[in-house]
Design a protein around this motif. Structure first.
Motif, PDB file in Angstrom:
ATOM      1  N   PRO B 130       0.836  -1.201   0.000  1.00 49.18           N
ATOM      2  CA  PRO B 130       0.000   0.000   0.000  1.00 49.18           C
ATOM      3  C   PRO B 130       0.866   1.245   0.000  1.00 49.18           C
ATOM      4  O   PRO B 130       1.978   1.225   0.536  1.00 49.18           O
ATOM      5  CB  PRO B 130      -0.790  -0.120   1.302  1.00 49.18           C
ATOM      6  N   PRO B 131       0.385   2.313  -0.627  1.00 47.95           N
ATOM      7  CA  PRO B 131       1.184   3.545  -0.682  1.00 47.95           C
ATOM      8  C   PRO B 131       1.437   4.135   0.702  1.00 47.95           C
ATOM      9  O   PRO B 131       2.410   4.865   0.881  1.00 47.95           O
ATOM     10  CB  PRO B 131       0.351   4.491  -1.544  1.00 47.95           C
ATOM     11  N   ILE B 132       0.584   3.805   1.701  1.00 47.18           N
ATOM     12  CA  ILE B 132       0.827   4.349   3.039  1.00 47.18           C
ATOM     13  C   ILE B 132       1.811   3.479   3.814  1.00 47.18           C
ATOM     14  O   ILE B 132       2.215   3.819   4.916  1.00 47.18           O
ATOM     15  CB  ILE B 132      -0.487   4.454   3.853  1.00 47.18           C
ATOM     16  N   THR B 189      14.006   8.766   2.173  1.00 46.68           N
ATOM     17  CA  THR B 189      13.511   8.067   0.995  1.00 46.68           C
ATOM     18  C   THR B 189      12.514   8.924   0.225  1.00 46.68           C
ATOM     19  O   THR B 189      12.449   8.856  -1.001  1.00 46.68           O
ATOM     20  CB  THR B 189      12.828   6.746   1.405  1.00 46.68           C
ATOM     21  N   GLY B 190      11.720   9.697   0.943  1.00 44.37           N
ATOM     22  CA  GLY B 190      10.690  10.499   0.301  1.00 44.37           C
ATOM     23  C   GLY B 190       9.478   9.680  -0.099  1.00 44.37           C
ATOM     24  O   GLY B 190       8.710  10.070  -0.967  1.00 44.37           O
ATOM     25  N   ASP B 191       9.337   8.498   0.503  1.00 42.61           N
ATOM     26  CA  ASP B 191       8.203   7.645   0.154  1.00 42.61           C
ATOM     27  C   ASP B 191       7.839   6.806   1.365  1.00 42.61           C
ATOM     28  O   ASP B 191       8.701   6.442   2.161  1.00 42.61           O
ATOM     29  CB  ASP B 191       8.591   6.729  -1.017  1.00 42.61           C
ATOM     30  N   LEU B 192       6.517   6.501   1.483  1.00 42.33           N
ATOM     31  CA  LEU B 192       6.076   5.698   2.615  1.00 42.33           C
ATOM     32  C   LEU B 192       6.020   4.219   2.280  1.00 42.33           C
ATOM     33  O   LEU B 192       5.992   3.376   3.159  1.00 42.33           O
ATOM     34  CB  LEU B 192       4.686   6.148   3.084  1.00 42.33           C
ATOM     35  N   SER B 193       5.987   3.913   0.985  1.00 40.79           N
ATOM     36  CA  SER B 193       5.841   2.514   0.588  1.00 40.79           C
ATOM     37  C   SER B 193       7.090   1.718   0.943  1.00 40.79           C
ATOM     38  O   SER B 193       8.226   2.164   0.739  1.00 40.79           O
ATOM     39  CB  SER B 193       5.567   2.447  -0.909  1.00 40.79           C
TER      40      SER B 193
END
Lengths: 459, 388
Positions: B130-132, B189-193
């Protein structure tokens, strides 16, 4: 019935309501009136709670120190024990908690009471050893020793030198094994479970030697009035030297594992602090007393056996906290090993029991040859030997403090009265003082640092 | 676009029967893998601990006692299920599931390997991406707190109550430290995934070290996360919630039979999941050198190897350390871990803008830190004076 008497000594005024409260108890000293509760001093009321949780008084605790702001429904009474992993057997402690902080506590004993002192009056002096050895079951040889010394003092006999040295060797080894077991359980109580096994591993070496020497690992009945039951086995020096060689290295490992370990230090330093005055007032002995800085060790201060001929240090702490008690026990193992090394060097040749036909049963082979031997053997094991009238108190230093044997003889082969002053029993009463203000986790550390053995407490 | 970047390539062509089947297979496989690994983990822990303690450990059931946990589980299953009279019955029954289910769910976001291709479908080796991502993990570990808390509270008994009070305080405060350590990773990272976090760690850092977050972010967030997750898992030396020697078992004192087994299962499953999460966040996940044959296998082996090392560390800690006291645990959480990771996060943020900004933030933090230490020592002196 004057009006100006202080309230606590005033006789009960007979009115309708006080009559309901006044209690009359029939005691052995006649009728005694109990005071109604309304007449109890307010300072006394502060110390107790429902007559259940009471802190010791007698200059030990300032009653102004007790916080009365906390109302009853904000505190919780919790029973720790008698079935609890950390109460070392069947000790029960009733604690009043405010959140997790211990306010008042009371040790409750008697769950292991089997009436051993009374049983001792029914057993002869020959049989007495098997009875007393079961009291403080982690230091059985000390129980036997103190009973034997007391009996010998009444008999006014001198045991041979070798017997005394054997007794010293065995009791010092017993001190080592008892302290090692404490190291194990203390680690366990603080959550360092591996320590549990390590302590038992080293203790096993000592117990193996006991098994070889006395035939049993516990409850030896080896030290008997008149000497010891048997001579040391062949090659005992090698076994003892092996112990002397291995255990110091293992103690250094404990140092690595616990002494310098920050969590262990945090858990024990400043926990369960007792001042020297409090310890003396409460009658504490052994490592608890020494941790407060009082250098009191019966082996040095009231020497018995040949301790005055040996070189050893009395280990003393300075803060009176759980860490001091840990450090004292650790270093007492080292001191005991030092003593054992000296005993091994000095062990004289000779007899291991007195050759007094009235006290010592004859050897088995003599029974076949001599009628007198047969008679003596029969008399000693059926009736026992008669001990002159008198009373005596003998104290020795066990791993837990002073154990004393008070023995009264009426001239018969059985003691008229046998009383054992057990160190754990007396040390337990310092628990409420040490636990006060600590957390539940500290309470566990404190119980552990007192090292109570319930067999000795309840007797 | 955001969804596409974080999505599984499996769903690129839309959802049809084969895709649904693949998802179901993945779920079942992950479930079975987790259950088996819990059984193995219990055996592994008992064996390692007994080695450390000069014991043999379980050796009766199966070769080297490997089936011991299965035997124990079967035994627990057939035990009488006790329900205390004074318990809040509904909550008492619910609590074990609140503990066990999040443990399963949080494993879903862990990337076990790279991608695998079957037919013309390609899928990532993780149940869900999931993207979160990592927020889901934090949410699940927060739900698990309720399991422990309600279990102790609903037992209607004093020791479990103390345990649950400890649990709520401990787990809530360590969640903060956990979150701050994760924030450092997310910031970089700039991302939660989780997949993006793992792919972001591929390659080399200055041509020597693998560019894993543990090296890129400095060691602070890694150790903060490791300590905070151990506390979150209620494992020694932070197992105050159970604290057998103090609270006779804490929150699960009153539990027996299969409900007790569920707590046990949840605890070990959480241990495995958290170690896997540490590998994902800080140790590059399945990243590592591989060979040209069996390309899909090497990342999985790397992942399992790293997780095993972390699990060994957990067992090692248990075998060595005494338990902390409640107030010391709180001190460690609030006075060391949270401020430490917060300052580290600020410095990292500064460094990400430019080196100059990083140095400025570092300078300010050092100044504040020095002032704080000075203030503390002054305070300690004053307490000492008043005390004397």
């Amino acid at each position: 019935m004057s009006e100006d008497q202080p309230p606590q000594t005033a006789p009960i005024v007979h009115t309708a309501e006080t009559d309901a409260e006044a209690l009359v108890a029939e005691t052995s000293e006649g009728t005694q009136e109990l005071q109604p509760r309304t007449l109890t001093e307010s300072a006394e009321l502060l110390r107790e709670r429902g007559a259940v949780l009471r802190l010791p008084d007698g200059g030990v605790l300032d009653s102004a120190d007790i916080d009365v702001e906390i109302t009853d429904d904000e505190t919780m009474i919790i029973n720790m024990g008698p079935q609890h992993p950390s109460t070392h057997g069947v000790l029960r402690i009733m604690m009043e908690l405010d959140g997790e902080t211990v306010l008042r506590s009371k040790p409750i004993i008697g769950y292991l009471h089997t009436g051993m002192e009374k049983t001792g009056e029914e057993l002869t002096y020959v049989q007495g050893g098997t009875n007393v050895t079961r009291m403080d079951y982690l230091a059985p040889l000390f129980n036997e020793l103190v009973f034997a010394l007391a009996t010998e003092a009444l008999l006014e006999v001198e045991v041979p030198e070798r017997a005394t040295w054997i007794r010293m060797l065995l009791t010092e080894l017993n001190r080592v094994s008892s302290h090692l077991l404490w190291m194990a359980t203390n680690g366990m109580d603080l959550g360092a479970v591996s320590m549990m096994i390590y302590g038992f591993r080293e203790r096993e070496m000592v117990l193996d030697f006991f098994e070889k020497t006395t035939g049993l690992r516990m409850n030896h009945n080896f030290i008997r009035p008149g000497g010891v039951a048997a001579d040391l086995p062949d090659g005992w020096q090698e076994d003892v030297n092996e112990i002397l060689h291995v255990i110091p290295g293992r103690l250094d490992e404990y140092d690595d594992l616990l002494t310098g370990q920050p969590i262990f230090r945090e858990r024990t330093q400043g926990v369960g602090v007792l001042t020297a005055e409090e310890a003396v007032a409460l009658g504490a002995t052994g490592p608890i007393l020494r941790s407060t800085g009082v250098a009191w060790d019966l082996r040095r201060d009231m020497p018995y056996m040949f301790y005055d001929q040996l070189e050893f240090d009395v280990v003393v702490g300075s803060y009176g906290d759980a860490f001091d008690r840990y450090a004292i026990r650790l270093n007492e193992i080292r001191e005991s090993l030092r003593i054992i090394a000296q005993i091994v060097e000095r062990m004289p040749e000779g007899d291991y029991r007195i050759q007094d036909k009235k006290v010592t049963p004859p050897p088995r082979r003599r029974i076949d040859e001599s009628m007198e031997a047969l008679i003596h053997h029969f008399k000693i094991f059926t009736e026992g030997f008669k001990v002159p009238e008198g009373e005596v108190y003998v104290g020795v230093e066990t791993p837990r403090g002073e154990i004393g044997c008070y023995l009264v003889s009426d001239g018969s082969p059985k003691p008229y009265r046998l009383h054992i002053r057990d160190a754990s029993f007396v040390n337990l009463q310092s628990l409420p003082i040490m636990m006060r203000g600590g957390l539940v986790a500290d309470a566990v550390a404190v119980i552990s640092s007192v090292d109570p053995v319930m067999g000795g407490v309840d007797r | 676009m955001f969804l596409a970047s974080a999505g599984d390539p499996l769903f690129v062509d839309g959802i049809n029967f084969a895709v649904a089947l693949a998802v179901i297979i993945k779920v079942v496989l992950a479930f079975a893998f987790l259950l088996v690994s819990v059984l193995m983990m219990i055996w592994f822990e008992r064996k390692i601990i007994s080695d450390m303690q000069n014991r043999v450990g379980p050796d009766r059931a199966g070769p080297w006692g490997i089936l011991q946990s299965l035997a124990d589980g079967t035994k627990l299953f057939f035990k009488e299920d006790l329900l205390p009279d004074r318990a809040d019955k509904r909550i008492f029954r619910l609590a074990p599931y609140l503990s066990a289910v999040p443990a399963f769910l949080s494993f879903a976001i862990v990337p076990i390997g790279g991608t695998i291709t079957f037919g013309h479908y390609t899928t990532e080796l993780q149940v869900a991406d999931p993207p979160i991502g990592i927020l889901f993990l934090l949410a699940m570990s927060a739900v698990a707190v309720y399991g422990v808390m309600l279990a102790g509270w609903s037992s209607g008994s004093k020791y479990p109550l103390l345990g649950s009070v400890r649990a709520s305080a401990q787990m809530v405060s360590y969640e903060a430290a956990l979150g701050l350590a994760v924030a450092a990773v997310v910031l970089y990272t700039g991302d939660l995934s989780t997949r993006a976090i793992v792919t972001g760690q591929e390659g080399l850092l200055r041509h020597i070290l693998p560019s894993w977050n543990v090296f890129r972010l400095g060691f602070v967030p890694f150790f903060v996360f490791l300590i905070a997750s151990t506390a979150e898992l209620n494992r020694p030396p932070f197992d105050l919630v159970e604290a057998e020697q103090e609270l006779v078992g804490g929150f699960h004192t009153e539990y027996s039979s299969i409900r007790f087994a569920l707590f046990f299962l949840a605890e070990f499953m959480n241990t495995i999941t958290m170690s896997a999460i540490v590998v994902t966040l800080f140790l590059g996940g399945p990243d590592g050198p591989g060979f040209h044959f069996l390309r899909w296998l090497w990342p999985i082996l790397w992942f399992l190897g790293k997780t095993l090392v972390l699990l060994f560390v957990q067992v090692w800690l248990r075998g060595t350390l005494p338990r902390l006291r409640y107030d010391q645990l709180m001190d460690l959480g609030w006075k060391v871990l949270i401020p430490g990771s917060l300052v580290w996060l600020l410095i990292l943020g500064g460094m990400l803008i430019s080196f100059k900004w990083g140095l400025i933030v570092l300078g300010i933090s050092v100044l504040f830190g020095a002032a704080l230490i000075r203030a503390r020592s002054l305070g300690a002196q004053r307490v000492g004076e008043v005390g004397s």
